[in-house]
Design a protein around this motif. Structure first.
Motif, PDB file in Angstrom:
ATOM      1  N   ASP A  83      11.324 -46.706  33.194  1.00  0.00           N
ATOM      2  CA  ASP A  83      10.437 -47.376  32.044  1.00  0.00           C
ATOM      3  C   ASP A  83       9.446 -46.631  31.923  1.00  0.00           C
ATOM      4  OD1 ASP A  83       9.740 -49.328  30.274  1.00  0.00           O
ATOM      5  OD2 ASP A  83       8.823 -50.648  31.631  1.00  0.00           O
ATOM      6  N   SER A  85       5.724 -45.635  29.411  1.00  0.00           N
ATOM      7  CA  SER A  85       4.526 -46.249  29.170  1.00  0.00           C
ATOM      8  C   SER A  85       3.900 -45.390  28.013  1.00  0.00           C
ATOM      9  CB  SER A  85       3.268 -46.247  30.330  1.00  0.00           C
ATOM     10  OG  SER A  85       2.328 -46.872  30.009  1.00  0.00           O
ATOM     11  N   GLU A 139       6.571 -58.369  30.093  1.00  0.00           N
ATOM     12  CA  GLU A 139       6.308 -57.268  29.503  1.00  0.00           C
ATOM     13  C   GLU A 139       7.432 -57.288  28.415  1.00  0.00           C
ATOM     14  OE1 GLU A 139       4.547 -53.713  31.233  1.00  0.00           O
ATOM     15  OE2 GLU A 139       4.818 -54.502  33.046  1.00  0.00           O
ATOM     16  N   GLU A 141       9.193 -55.388  25.646  1.00  0.00           N
ATOM     17  CA  GLU A 141       9.332 -53.905  25.210  1.00  0.00           C
ATOM     18  C   GLU A 141      10.659 -53.708  24.401  1.00  0.00           C
ATOM     19  OE1 GLU A 141       9.489 -51.785  28.881  1.00  0.00           O
ATOM     20  OE2 GLU A 141       7.702 -52.570  29.853  1.00  0.00           O
ATOM     21  N   ASP A 170      10.089 -56.662  31.149  1.00  0.00           N
ATOM     22  CA  ASP A 170      10.153 -55.959  32.399  1.00  0.00           C
ATOM     23  C   ASP A 170       9.163 -56.702  33.167  1.00  0.00           C
ATOM     24  OD1 ASP A 170      10.242 -53.948  34.224  1.00  0.00           O
ATOM     25  OD2 ASP A 170       8.311 -53.208  33.377  1.00  0.00           O
ATOM     26  N   SER A 172       6.857 -58.191  35.798  1.00  0.00           N
ATOM     27  CA  SER A 172       6.035 -57.424  36.787  1.00  0.00           C
ATOM     28  C   SER A 172       5.040 -58.608  37.420  1.00  0.00           C
ATOM     29  CB  SER A 172       4.891 -56.747  35.955  1.00  0.00           C
ATOM     30  OG  SER A 172       5.320 -55.582  35.145  1.00  0.00           O
ATOM     31  N   GLY A 263       7.844 -49.106  27.620  1.00  0.00           N
ATOM     32  CA  GLY A 263       6.637 -49.721  28.122  1.00  0.00           C
ATOM     33  C   GLY A 263       6.209 -50.692  27.179  1.00  0.00           C
ATOM     34  N   THR A 264       5.141 -51.685  27.563  1.00  0.00           N
ATOM     35  CA  THR A 264       4.493 -52.801  26.786  1.00  0.00           C
ATOM     36  C   THR A 264       4.039 -52.427  25.623  1.00  0.00           C
ATOM     37  OG1 THR A 264       3.745 -53.598  29.104  1.00  0.00           O
ATOM     38  CG2 THR A 264       2.973 -54.474  27.007  1.00  0.00           C
TER      39      THR A 264
END
Length: 327
Positions: A83, A85, A139, A141, A170, A172, A263-264
């Motif tokens: 993953d 960002s 998250e 994505e 994702d 977290s 990523g987010t």
């Protein structure tokens, strides 16, 4: 083309899904699993596309009503999940909230971690965790799935190996992250199993929304039925997907079935909301001096989805309740 995996067996059962997500058909004569199809994509893709065309035309024998809840993640487990960002404004905000400067290198050298790929969560199954105090967060994505990518591939070359796109939650555990990062060895316990959308699609399915290696559509997240965010995934994406794939392949080849996340999703224009609770909490810290929005609790429900210009769901929905895990 749209593909999914029924939640049967460790690696699922590959099905072809109609464009409107209403019908599906098994294709054992072509490939039993999505991983098998990706291992020989050049041969399998045209065969699968022929089935897809017949399915959309109402001519495919053996078709049945498509049920998103019967699906696992398109790849129930993968050889490689990493993953990135790509939305650097998100990283910048998080660091600003804790008074830390962001290194200039973050703007031209992507952040990336390798996550656990052996036990993804089905998109309509609960997120089971043992302790709310861990700081449970979504998250939202996007991700791509590749075929075999040679080591050292350039971004242009890497882009030619992107075969499918899908959505990601994702998950977290925010309160475990600081302690892990302080060790200098990256995420592990703070990144439990992720979930992916019921359906994965080939880039051509996105039409004009797939441009410059980005998906130019809002990514819509709800928490407990209330709209949480709908930032546009094609806006403020510093590193596009070909760049992320090339970054992952710099020092190693990537095997077919590798999943690379964005990523987010985050926009500088915060009016569209956020894709994770951490970002909203950071905005509250910056603007009000303290975070007021809580992380997810047991019983909360998260829904992540993306729609085309006509309002049709593209990937189906990730729709999950958070539940207590009993060992």
């Amino acid at each position: 083309m749209k593909l999914a995996s029924l939640n049967q067996g460790r690696d699922g059962v590959l099905i072809v899904v109609s464009r409107d997500l209403s019908r599906a058909v098994k294709v054992p004569q072509i490939a039993a699993t999505l991983q098998t199809a990706l291992d020989d994509w050049a041969t399998k893709r045209p065969q699968l596309e022929a089935v897809y065309q017949r399915l959309n035309d109402g001519l495919e024998q053996g078709a049945f009503a498509f049920d998103q809840a019967a699906c696992h993640s398109p790849l129930p487990r993968a050889f490689h999940w990493a993953d990135g960002s790509a939305y650097v404004n998100h990283v910048e905000l998080v660091r600003k909230a804790r008074g830390a400067e962001m290194p200039e290198s973050f703007w031209h050298d992507p952040l990336m971690y390798q996550g656990g790929a052996d036990s993804f969560i089905p998109p309509h199954s609960p997120i089971r965790l043992a302790d709310e105090a861990w700081g449970i967060d979504l998250e939202a994505e996007l991700a791509v799935i590749t075929d075999d990518v040679p080591m050292g591939a350039t971004a242009a070359e890497a882009g030619e190996h992107i075969r499918l796109l899908l959505l990601v939650n994702d998950v977290s555990l925010r309160n475990l992250i600081p302690g892990e990062l302080a060790k200098g060895f990256g995420f592990y316990q703070s990144k439990p199993s992720s979930s992916f959308s019921p359906v994965a699609v080939t880039p051509d399915e996105l039409g004009e929304a797939w441009k410059d290696g980005k998906v130019h559509r809002p990514l819509v997240s709800h928490i407990n039925g209330a709209l949480f965010g709908q930032p546009n995934a094609g806006v403020d994406m510093t590193f596009n997907f070909p760049t992320l794939v090339a970054h992952a392949a710099k020092t190693r080849p990537l095997g077919a079935g590798t999943i690379i996340g964005s990523g987010t999703v985050s926009n500088y224009d915060r009016s569209a909301g956020s894709s994770c609770l951490a970002e909203k909490r950071m905005l509250e810290i910056v603007e009000q001096g303290e975070a007021k929005t809580p992380f997810l609790k047991f019983g909360d429900r998260v829904r992540i989805e993306m729609f085309d210009a006509s309002g049709q769901s593209i990937f189906g929905a990730i729709d999950q309740a958070v539940e207590r895990y009993e060992h």
